[in-house]
Design a protein around this motif. Sequence first.
Motif, PDB file in Angstrom:
ATOM      1  N   VAL A 152     -33.537  23.427 112.440  1.00 43.69           N
ATOM      2  CA  VAL A 152     -32.884  22.207 112.363  1.00 43.69           C
ATOM      3  C   VAL A 152     -33.849  21.031 112.678  1.00 43.69           C
ATOM      4  O   VAL A 152     -33.716  20.066 111.905  1.00 43.69           O
ATOM      5  CB  VAL A 152     -31.910  22.304 113.398  1.00 43.69           C
ATOM      6  CG1 VAL A 152     -30.938  20.877 113.450  1.00 43.69           C
ATOM      7  CG2 VAL A 152     -30.830  23.439 112.959  1.00 43.69           C
ATOM      8  N   ASP A 153     -34.864  21.159 113.488  1.00 46.87           N
ATOM      9  CA  ASP A 153     -35.746  20.269 113.722  1.00 46.87           C
ATOM     10  C   ASP A 153     -36.703  19.828 112.442  1.00 46.87           C
ATOM     11  O   ASP A 153     -36.656  18.748 112.304  1.00 46.87           O
ATOM     12  CB  ASP A 153     -37.043  20.571 114.736  1.00 46.87           C
ATOM     13  CG  ASP A 153     -37.660  19.456 115.231  1.00 46.87           C
ATOM     14  OD1 ASP A 153     -37.220  18.665 115.876  1.00 46.87           O
ATOM     15  OD2 ASP A 153     -38.705  19.758 115.137  1.00 46.87           O
ATOM     16  N   SER A 154     -36.951  20.660 111.642  1.00 48.59           N
ATOM     17  CA  SER A 154     -37.514  20.551 110.237  1.00 48.59           C
ATOM     18  C   SER A 154     -36.730  19.945 109.417  1.00 48.59           C
ATOM     19  O   SER A 154     -37.047  19.002 108.716  1.00 48.59           O
ATOM     20  CB  SER A 154     -37.985  21.684 109.684  1.00 48.59           C
ATOM     21  OG  SER A 154     -39.216  22.581 110.673  1.00 48.59           O
ATOM     22  N   LEU A 155     -35.457  20.248 109.361  1.00 47.69           N
ATOM     23  CA  LEU A 155     -34.667  19.727 108.256  1.00 47.69           C
ATOM     24  C   LEU A 155     -34.038  18.156 108.722  1.00 47.69           C
ATOM     25  O   LEU A 155     -33.568  17.382 107.948  1.00 47.69           O
ATOM     26  CB  LEU A 155     -32.997  20.322 108.209  1.00 47.69           C
ATOM     27  CG  LEU A 155     -33.296  22.031 107.765  1.00 47.69           C
ATOM     28  CD1 LEU A 155     -31.996  22.391 107.668  1.00 47.69           C
ATOM     29  CD2 LEU A 155     -33.918  21.704 106.114  1.00 47.69           C
ATOM     30  N   ALA A 156     -34.446  17.723 109.923  1.00 47.78           N
ATOM     31  CA  ALA A 156     -34.086  16.450 110.520  1.00 47.78           C
ATOM     32  C   ALA A 156     -34.867  15.366 109.710  1.00 47.78           C
ATOM     33  O   ALA A 156     -34.552  14.242 109.531  1.00 47.78           O
ATOM     34  CB  ALA A 156     -34.397  16.429 111.809  1.00 47.78           C
TER      35      ALA A 156
END
Length: 211
Positions: free
Chosen positions: A61-65
């Motif tokens: 999720v952090d990457s997709l942010a």
Amino acid sequence: MSSRQDLQTRLEHGIAVLGVQLPAGAVERLLDYQALLTRWNATYNLTAIRDPLEMVSRHLVDSLAILPYVQGQSLADLGTGPGLPGIPLALARPELQVLLVDSNGKKVRFLREAIRSLKLENVRAVQSRVEEVEGQFDCITARAFASLEDMLAWGGHLLTKDGIWLAMKGRHPDEELPGVPAGFEVRAIHTLDVPDVGGERHLVVLGRTAS
């Protein structure tokens, strides 16, 4: 131990809160990547995060942010480690040509296995110091890799004239801003609200100065 359904629920919640759109099948493939990372991590210590639910939040999720800020047709992810944020971004944007760069041999072996097993036709991995990488890219990502000064000194040659550099940081990098080298400028600093991840997250957007 969290079930795959638990992990999928956490991932889908994160994606919904971020408001990003992913192609069909991307959630399954992101979970396949996380499962492969968990398996390899038991032997090769690729990430300090062991808990699969935390991996979903802090890695996927952090990457997709930062997905809304990615632009262009080519992306280089510098100091990618086990493929973060490069692999999640490649799964989210299959038309993007992604180069994963890391100097650590065991991490690059993992990356090549991930590319093979996930059939990531738009991704390549190279074991190299950033200074020695060739080519130019529309977008460059770096997650907790180095100071802004160092990352641009080592990898600034990789950015196209109109490209953007996305530097993922924790705290607001006030003390790093004076070190941005000549020829580059800070375009924006965004505060990222990443679901289920505590602490501050910031994205520094940089580009070349007009000359």
